[in-house]
Write an enzyme that holds these catalytic residues in place. Structure first.
Site, PDB file in Angstrom:
ATOM      1  N   VAL A 215      19.624  32.369   5.811  1.00 43.80           N
ATOM      2  CA  VAL A 215      20.945  32.702   5.269  1.00 43.80           C
ATOM      3  C   VAL A 215      21.058  34.206   5.043  1.00 43.80           C
ATOM      4  O   VAL A 215      22.053  34.842   5.423  1.00 43.80           O
ATOM      5  CB  VAL A 215      21.206  31.941   3.948  1.00 43.80           C
ATOM      6  CG1 VAL A 215      22.499  32.435   3.295  1.00 43.80           C
ATOM      7  CG2 VAL A 215      21.283  30.440   4.198  1.00 43.80           C
ATOM      8  N   GLN A 218      21.313  36.132   8.260  1.00 42.51           N
ATOM      9  CA  GLN A 218      22.658  36.040   8.825  1.00 42.51           C
ATOM     10  C   GLN A 218      23.642  36.943   8.078  1.00 42.51           C
ATOM     11  O   GLN A 218      24.492  37.597   8.676  1.00 42.51           O
ATOM     12  CB  GLN A 218      23.150  34.582   8.771  1.00 42.51           C
ATOM     13  CG  GLN A 218      24.605  34.389   9.166  1.00 42.51           C
ATOM     14  CD  GLN A 218      24.885  34.750  10.615  1.00 42.51           C
ATOM     15  OE1 GLN A 218      23.991  34.662  11.468  1.00 42.51           O
ATOM     16  NE2 GLN A 218      26.123  35.140  10.914  1.00 42.51           N
ATOM     17  N   GLU A 219      23.493  37.000   6.771  1.00 36.56           N
ATOM     18  CA  GLU A 219      24.445  37.748   5.949  1.00 36.56           C
ATOM     19  C   GLU A 219      24.248  39.262   6.042  1.00 36.56           C
ATOM     20  O   GLU A 219      25.221  40.010   6.034  1.00 36.56           O
ATOM     21  CB  GLU A 219      24.328  37.313   4.479  1.00 36.56           C
ATOM     22  CG  GLU A 219      24.771  35.886   4.197  1.00 36.56           C
ATOM     23  CD  GLU A 219      26.283  35.702   4.290  1.00 36.56           C
ATOM     24  OE1 GLU A 219      27.000  36.710   4.432  1.00 36.56           O
ATOM     25  OE2 GLU A 219      26.742  34.547   4.205  1.00 36.56           O
ATOM     26  N   SER A 220      23.013  39.725   6.121  1.00 33.77           N
ATOM     27  CA  SER A 220      22.773  41.172   5.973  1.00 33.77           C
ATOM     28  C   SER A 220      21.673  41.745   6.837  1.00 33.77           C
ATOM     29  O   SER A 220      21.465  42.967   6.819  1.00 33.77           O
ATOM     30  CB  SER A 220      22.430  41.469   4.506  1.00 33.77           C
ATOM     31  OG  SER A 220      21.181  40.866   4.167  1.00 33.77           O
ATOM     32  N   TYR A 348      28.934  30.410  12.078  1.00 35.49           N
ATOM     33  CA  TYR A 348      28.045  30.762  10.965  1.00 35.49           C
ATOM     34  C   TYR A 348      26.988  29.680  10.754  1.00 35.49           C
ATOM     35  O   TYR A 348      25.790  29.969  10.660  1.00 35.49           O
ATOM     36  CB  TYR A 348      28.869  30.953   9.690  1.00 35.49           C
ATOM     37  CG  TYR A 348      28.060  31.296   8.462  1.00 35.49           C
ATOM     38  CD1 TYR A 348      27.777  32.624   8.135  1.00 35.49           C
ATOM     39  CD2 TYR A 348      27.565  30.301   7.632  1.00 35.49           C
ATOM     40  CE1 TYR A 348      27.026  32.940   7.011  1.00 35.49           C
ATOM     41  CE2 TYR A 348      26.810  30.604   6.508  1.00 35.49           C
ATOM     42  CZ  TYR A 348      26.542  31.933   6.197  1.00 35.49           C
ATOM     43  OH  TYR A 348      25.797  32.238   5.078  1.00 35.49           O
TER      44      TYR A 348
END
Length: 365
Positions: A215, A218-220, A348
């Protein structure tokens, strides 16, 4: 008699030599004192404050040029360096980071910040004094703050020769792309610079830590300076309203950011905990809701049920989401949030699950 005269002459000669030497030594001493005094006066004239950072508040800005999905992790590296420096000096530390078009030099000039971390190539700026380089970056202070720059340089010299610094470099100066490692058949026990935090918070919510790492990737891409146009910030791209809900005040701080993000994931997990939803599907719903919001995913489930799709199966909902772009069909279902494109959310969920599989491949349980 001759022997006595020779002794007296030799004695006088020695006394004369000693006197000359004493005069030379005294002259040299006076010269050194005067020179040192003049040098001290010159130094004092440059910096009369004698200030140090010790025990005070230290306001810093990191402007290393990183942004969303940066391939380097220099902001995180310098964040950790500033924390170490502040701890050594017993300072209360606050850090901000620059986004595109920002450099915080104006803030340095006005005294709003004390230190700005810059790439060495960006230091041809009047009005600042910079430290020695540390991995291609320098710490800048306002010109005239020579006691501050001396303090910084002494600390850099000491810290960069320590084992703590070597470990810090090892955390940040490596590739964390799971697909490169998987393609080369490389296995590893380390997935990010923040594995300890990820394991801690994943354990608290009952997750495989590699899923939480997926997660965050994927986010940063593990860059603390990541941010979105909507205001999401940090490792887990937490919205300010979400941070406030969980009493988190500093989204740049890796620990606070992960704490807020996992608190929200845990809340979503409880929402989708139901006998009719399998654990595998629950994860997908949680991921979808983390991206689009629980209200949107509630709409998706309602729309799916209205059109005879299984509302407890995300894979079935994906089939009907394209119809949610149709204004008339959405109006007929009386959805709270209206039309939903859904493409980003579908991608996502798929991306996070792909990252998870890659992490499991390079980091077997």
């Amino acid at each position: 008699m001759v022997s006595i005269k020779k002794q007296v002459g030799s004695k006088r000669k020695n006394e004369k030599t000693f006197g000359i030497l004493r005069y030379i030594a005294a002259t040299a001493f006076v010269f050194c004192v005067v020179t040192f005094s003049q040098r001290s006066i010159a130094i004092d004239a440059l910096d009369t404050t004698g200030d140090t950072f010790a025990g005070g508040s230290l306001r810093c800005a990191i402007a290393t040029g990183e942004d969303m999905y940066s391939k380097q992790l220099m902001t995180g590296f310098n964040y950790e360096l500033l924390k170490e420096f502040a701890a050594t000096d017993n300072c209360a530390l606050s850090i901000v980071t620059a986004h595109e078009g920002e450099n915080y030099i104006d803030s340095l000039m006005t005294g709003a910040v004390d230190i700005v971390v810059l790439p060495y190539k960006d230091t041809s700026i009047s009005g600042i004094t910079v430290s020695k380089q540390i991995e291609g970056n320098v710490w800048a202070v306002k010109s005239g703050k020579f006691s501050h720059i001396r303090e910084i340089n002494l600390w850099i010299s000491h810290f960069t020769s320590s084992g703590t610094y070597s470990a810090l470099k090892d955390r940040f100066f490596r590739s964390y792309d799971p697909y490169i490692k998987a393609g080369r058949g490389i296995t590893t026990k380390r997935l990010s610079p923040y594995d300890d935090l990820i394991k801690k918070y994943a354990s608290e919510m009952g997750w495989d830590w590699r899923m939480l790492a997926a997660v965050i990737y994927q986010e940063s891409r593990f860059s603390i300076n990541s941010h979105s146009s909507r205001g999401a910030a940090g490792l887990m791209q937490v919205m300010p309203s979400t941070a406030k809900h969980y009493d988190v005040t500093d989204l740049l701080d890796p620990q606070q950011n992960i704490m807020a993000g996992t608190s929200h994931l845990e809340r979503l997990q409880k929402m989708f905990r139901s006998p009719e939803i399998s654990p595998e599907q629950q994860i997908k719903f949680v991921l979808a809701a983390y991206n689009a919001g629980e209200g949107r995913i509630g709409d998706c489930r309602k729309f799916a049920a209205d059109h005879d799709y299984d509302s407890s199966n995300w894979d079935e909902i994906v089939k009907v989401i394209p119809e949610m772009r149709n204004r008339d069909m959405v109006k007929a279902s009386d959805l709270k949030f209206g039309r939903f494109n859904g493409t980003e959310t579908i991608r996502y969920v798929d991306n996070v699950l792909d990252h998870y599989r890659a992490f499991c491949e390079i980091c077997p349980a």
